[in-house]
Design a protein around this motif. Structure first.
Motif, mmCIF file in Angstrom:
data_model
loop_
_atom_site.group_PDB
_atom_site.id
_atom_site.type_symbol
_atom_site.label_atom_id
_atom_site.label_comp_id
_atom_site.label_asym_id
_atom_site.label_seq_id
_atom_site.Cartn_x
_atom_site.Cartn_y
_atom_site.Cartn_z
ATOM 1 N N ILE A 88 0.817 -1.215 0.000
ATOM 2 C CA ILE A 88 0.000 0.000 0.000
ATOM 3 C C ILE A 88 0.854 1.270 0.000
ATOM 4 O O ILE A 88 0.381 2.308 -0.431
ATOM 5 N N SER A 89 2.097 1.196 0.458
ATOM 6 C CA SER A 89 2.942 2.392 0.401
ATOM 7 C C SER A 89 3.685 2.497 -0.925
ATOM 8 O O SER A 89 3.934 3.595 -1.414
ATOM 9 N N GLN A 90 4.016 1.377 -1.538
ATOM 10 C CA GLN A 90 4.755 1.403 -2.785
ATOM 11 C C GLN A 90 3.840 1.575 -3.996
ATOM 12 O O GLN A 90 4.252 2.139 -5.003
ATOM 13 N N TYR A 91 2.612 1.110 -3.882
ATOM 14 C CA TYR A 91 1.660 1.206 -4.986
ATOM 15 C C TYR A 91 0.348 1.831 -4.503
ATOM 16 O O TYR A 91 -0.709 1.198 -4.561
ATOM 17 N N PRO A 92 0.375 3.095 -4.047
ATOM 18 C CA PRO A 92 -0.839 3.687 -3.486
ATOM 19 C C PRO A 92 -1.933 3.936 -4.526
ATOM 20 O O PRO A 92 -3.101 4.069 -4.159
ATOM 21 N N TRP A 93 -1.585 3.997 -5.803
ATOM 22 C CA TRP A 93 -2.592 4.202 -6.842
ATOM 23 C C TRP A 93 -3.294 2.897 -7.223
ATOM 24 O O TRP A 93 -4.326 2.924 -7.883
ATOM 25 N N LEU A 94 -2.745 1.757 -6.787
ATOM 26 C CA LEU A 94 -3.350 0.471 -7.110
ATOM 27 C C LEU A 94 -4.070 -0.183 -5.932
ATOM 28 O O LEU A 94 -5.078 -0.865 -6.127
ATOM 29 N N TYR A 95 -3.526 -0.013 -4.728
ATOM 30 C CA TYR A 95 -4.029 -0.767 -3.582
ATOM 31 C C TYR A 95 -4.298 0.137 -2.384
ATOM 32 O O TYR A 95 -3.655 1.158 -2.204
ATOM 33 N N SER A 98 -7.265 -3.073 3.376
ATOM 34 C CA SER A 98 -8.615 -3.532 3.703
ATOM 35 C C SER A 98 -8.718 -3.925 5.174
ATOM 36 O O SER A 98 -9.770 -3.784 5.783
ATOM 37 N N ASN A 99 -7.631 -4.433 5.734
ATOM 38 C CA ASN A 99 -7.532 -4.725 7.162
ATOM 39 C C ASN A 99 -6.049 -4.852 7.502
ATOM 40 O O ASN A 99 -5.200 -4.563 6.666
ATOM 41 N N LEU A 100 -5.731 -5.281 8.706
ATOM 42 C CA LEU A 100 -4.336 -5.364 9.126
ATOM 43 C C LEU A 100 -3.535 -6.320 8.249
ATOM 44 O O LEU A 100 -2.358 -6.077 7.972
ATOM 45 N N LEU A 101 -4.148 -7.393 7.790
ATOM 46 C CA LEU A 101 -3.426 -8.427 7.048
ATOM 47 C C LEU A 101 -3.794 -8.504 5.580
ATOM 48 O O LEU A 101 -3.520 -9.508 4.918
ATOM 49 N N GLY A 102 -4.412 -7.457 5.033
ATOM 50 C CA GLY A 102 -4.812 -7.542 3.640
ATOM 51 C C GLY A 102 -4.941 -6.192 2.974
ATOM 52 O O GLY A 102 -5.004 -5.154 3.614
ATOM 53 N N TRP A 103 -4.942 -6.245 1.647
ATOM 54 C CA TRP A 103 -5.157 -5.054 0.849
ATOM 55 C C TRP A 103 -6.150 -5.397 -0.246
ATOM 56 O O TRP A 103 -6.456 -6.556 -0.511
ATOM 57 N N GLU A 104 -6.681 -4.343 -0.875
ATOM 58 C CA GLU A 104 -7.604 -4.551 -1.969
ATOM 59 C C GLU A 104 -7.288 -3.576 -3.082
ATOM 60 O O GLU A 104 -6.663 -2.539 -2.853
ATOM 61 N N GLU A 105 -7.704 -3.930 -4.277
ATOM 62 C CA GLU A 105 -7.473 -3.056 -5.428
ATOM 63 C C GLU A 105 -8.410 -1.863 -5.376
ATOM 64 O O GLU A 105 -9.542 -1.960 -4.922
ATOM 65 N N ILE A 106 -7.896 -0.740 -5.833
ATOM 66 C CA ILE A 106 -8.709 0.467 -5.935
ATOM 67 C C ILE A 106 -9.382 0.430 -7.299
ATOM 68 O O ILE A 106 -8.715 0.414 -8.328
ATOM 69 N N ASN A 107 -10.699 0.413 -7.301
ATOM 70 C CA ASN A 107 -11.469 0.384 -8.556
ATOM 71 C C ASN A 107 -12.060 1.755 -8.786
ATOM 72 O O ASN A 107 -12.952 2.193 -8.064
ATOM 73 N N GLU A 108 -11.582 2.417 -9.804
ATOM 74 C CA GLU A 108 -12.112 3.748 -10.107
ATOM 75 C C GLU A 108 -12.715 3.776 -11.472
ATOM 76 O O GLU A 108 -12.424 3.108 -12.363
#
Length: 108
Positions: A88-95, A98-108
């Protein structure tokens, strides 16, 4: 099993080493199986120090398995938290987180 030795040596000392190991593996983008390989080695070191410092049984399979499982679980937790933070810090435009142990894609 001596509970204070388990808490002091396995959880505090080797748990801290396992946490740092999990972070280091995640930061360098190494695969997850490295956590297991290095965790097995930390388990050997833990069992040896229990034997050398506290007169524990060196060849205790159950002791080794319990200590190593705890060490690997701590390392897996550190690996996942660090990997999520990196994504989430390296790819903030993509992810996004979602919680402490997960991320989700940003859908725009």
């Amino acid at each position: 099993m001596n509970i204070p030795v388990f808490i002091g040596l396995t959880l505090v000392l080797f748990g801290g080493a396992a946490y740092m190991m999990g972070q280091a593996i995640a930061i360098t983008w190494r695969p997850l199986f490295h956590v297991f390989a290095y965790g097995l080695l930390l388990g050997v070191g833990d069992r040896f120090l229990i034997f050398a410092l506290f007169d524990g049984e060196l060849a205790s399979l159950s002791g080794y398995l319990i200590d190593t499982c705890v060490i690997i679980l701590i390392a897996l937790l550190a690996f996942r938290i660090t990997r999520v933070n990196r994504m989430i810090s390296q790819y903030p435009w993509l992810y996004r987180r979602s919680n402490l142990l997960g991320w989700e894609e940003i859908n725009e």
